[in-house]
Write an enzyme that holds these catalytic residues in place. Structure first.
Site, short mmCIF file in Angstrom:
data_model
loop_
_atom_site.label_atom_id
_atom_site.label_comp_id
_atom_site.label_asym_id
_atom_site.label_seq_id
_atom_site.Cartn_x
_atom_site.Cartn_y
_atom_site.Cartn_z
N ASP A 14 0.85 -1.20 0.00
CA ASP A 14 0.00 0.00 0.00
C ASP A 14 0.88 1.25 0.00
O ASP A 14 0.57 2.25 -0.67
CB ASP A 14 -0.87 0.05 1.26
CG ASP A 14 -1.80 -1.13 1.39
OD1 ASP A 14 -2.98 -1.00 1.06
OD2 ASP A 14 -1.33 -2.20 1.83
N ASN A 38 -4.08 -4.98 6.98
CA ASN A 38 -2.75 -5.54 7.26
C ASN A 38 -2.43 -5.44 8.75
O ASN A 38 -1.82 -6.35 9.32
CB ASN A 38 -1.69 -4.81 6.44
CG ASN A 38 -1.74 -5.22 4.99
OD1 ASN A 38 -1.92 -6.39 4.67
ND2 ASN A 38 -1.62 -4.26 4.10
N PHE A 165 -6.37 -12.05 0.35
CA PHE A 165 -6.43 -11.39 1.66
C PHE A 165 -7.49 -10.28 1.77
O PHE A 165 -8.25 -10.25 2.75
CB PHE A 165 -5.04 -10.82 2.03
CG PHE A 165 -5.03 -10.11 3.36
CD1 PHE A 165 -4.93 -10.83 4.55
CD2 PHE A 165 -5.14 -8.73 3.44
CE1 PHE A 165 -4.93 -10.18 5.79
CE2 PHE A 165 -5.14 -8.07 4.68
CZ PHE A 165 -5.04 -8.81 5.84
N HIS A 233 1.64 -6.01 -4.64
CA HIS A 233 0.27 -6.12 -5.14
C HIS A 233 -0.40 -4.78 -5.42
O HIS A 233 -0.90 -4.52 -6.51
CB HIS A 233 -0.60 -6.86 -4.12
CG HIS A 233 -0.07 -8.18 -3.70
ND1 HIS A 233 -0.28 -9.33 -4.43
CD2 HIS A 233 0.64 -8.56 -2.61
CE1 HIS A 233 0.27 -10.35 -3.81
NE2 HIS A 233 0.84 -9.92 -2.71
N ASP A 234 -0.47 -3.93 -4.38
CA ASP A 234 -1.30 -2.73 -4.47
C ASP A 234 -0.80 -1.73 -5.50
O ASP A 234 -1.59 -0.95 -6.06
CB ASP A 234 -1.39 -2.06 -3.09
CG ASP A 234 -2.12 -2.94 -2.09
OD1 ASP A 234 -2.95 -3.77 -2.52
OD2 ASP A 234 -1.86 -2.80 -0.88
C1 BDR Z 1 -3.28 -7.73 -0.44
O1 BDR Z 1 -3.25 -8.12 0.93
C2 BDR Z 1 -2.51 -7.21 1.69
O2 BDR Z 1 -1.68 -7.88 2.62
C3 BDR Z 1 -1.72 -6.39 0.71
O3 BDR Z 1 -1.51 -5.07 1.20
C4 BDR Z 1 -2.58 -6.40 -0.53
O4 BDR Z 1 -3.52 -5.35 -0.51
C5 BDR Z 1 -2.66 -8.83 -1.27
O5 BDR Z 1 -3.40 -10.00 -1.15
CA CA Z 2 -3.31 -3.49 1.03
#
Ligand code: BDR
Ligand code: CA
Length: 304
Positions: A14, A38, A165, A233-234
């Site tokens: 993030d 998180n 997640f 990811h973000d």
């Molecule tokens: C997502 O889960 C969080 O831990 C990360 O910030 C991301 O948004 C990935 O699965």
């Molecule tokens: Ca995130």
């Protein structure tokens, strides 16, 4: 210039997404809202403020704290991945600005309704604030062009074999968001696990400038990078916002599983069998990982 709001749970990836949005001249980041994910929301709020402060934008980009827990499901954090603070690996110095006195939902409502043009909402945490916003203020829906949401997967999850997640954290909120009628771009594990930031990219940004060093130290803080690289990811949401040409997408209807062993699964109606051929999401199914790395390096180079 694209006007956006970011709803986020920093979180190392993030933090990378925020850094990219804050510094890109084509992006006008009007509001950051935080959610439990998180780590707890008091920590995700401090972390968002740390990143904004790092880039000297404490007086320009407001932060409002949001939901402390999912709508129904008990809260489970991901501190094992992001560290106890949620942003392990870098010591941010200096006094932090204060968050707004409004809640995330109040601030989102105010900013969206006051905007002279429809806005894009980028969501990189669980979707609790988004669901609360739509339930309390449904009038905002027509003032959003779309939601670019990290979360979900057409393949295997990263929490259970079914669930990713962000959706796993608050499946009931995800269901409300996917049923809202607002166009959604699903930036899920199908692309984020492919666009790995390579060891070469990480080595380059480490010595590029102070921002590169900060991002490098966060991203590598668990000391457990595979040779292929690390997923941030973000950050893929901002890549999509600015460079959709490097992603392949498919229009699909996404349903959210809200109970049982597949709780939090994003179920795609791939045969168009259950929704009269209607779709509610543009799902990112492929990404040019090399272009992602080149873009990431160029963006970091332009940061202060
Ligand atoms: C997502 O889960 C969080 O831990 C990360 O910030 C991301 O948004 C990935 O699965
Ligand atoms: Ca995130």
């Amino acid at each position: 210039m694209t006007k956006i709001l970011m709803d986020t749970d920093p979180g190392i990836d993030d933090a990378a997404a925020l850094a990219l949005a804050i510094n890109n001249p084509e992006v006008d980041l009007e509001l950051v809202t935080t959610v439990a994910g998180n780590v707890t929301v008091d920590k995700t709020t401090i972390n968002a403020l740390k990143i904004i402060n790092f880039f000297g934008k404490g007086n320009e980009i407001p932060v409002a704290a949001g939901a402390e827990q999912p709508l129904i499901k008990p809260f489970e954090d991901a501190a094992r991945i992001h560290g106890a603070s949620g942003m392990r690996g870098y010591d941010f110095v200096g006094d932090l600005p204060k968050p707004l006195p409004e809640t995330a939902v109040q601030a989102m409502h105010r900013v969206i309704m006051a905007s002279d043009e429809p806005m894009t909402l980028v969501a990189t945490g669980s979707y609790t604030n988004v669901a609360l916003l739509f339930s309390e203020y449904p009038e905002v829906k027509s003032k959003l062009t779309r939601i670019i949401a990290m979360g979900g997967t057409l393949g295997r999850g990263n929490m259970t074999s079914a669930a990713e997640f962000n959706v796993f954290t608050d499946p009931d909120a995800a269901k409300i968001m996917y049923q809202s009628g607002v166009p959604i771009v699903m930036v899920g594990l199908d692309v984020t696990m492919k666009a790995l930031v390579t060891p070469e990219t990480l080595a380059e940004i480490e010595t590029m400038n102070r921002s590169g060093k900060m991002l490098h130290d966060l991203i590598t803080s668990d000391g457990d990078q595979s040779e292929a690289g690390v997923s941030i990811h973000d950050a893929n949401t901002i890549f999509y916002l600015l460079h959709p040409e490097f992603m392949t997408t498919k229009k699909l209807w996404i349903d959210i599983q809200t109970e049982g062993p597949a709780n939090g699964e994003t179920v795609a109606d791939i045969r168009g069998a259950y929704h009269d051929g209607k779709t509610n999401a543009e799902v990112c199914v492929d990404i040019d990982a090399e272009a992602f790395n080149e873009w990431f390096k160029a963006e970091v180079q332009n940061m202060k």
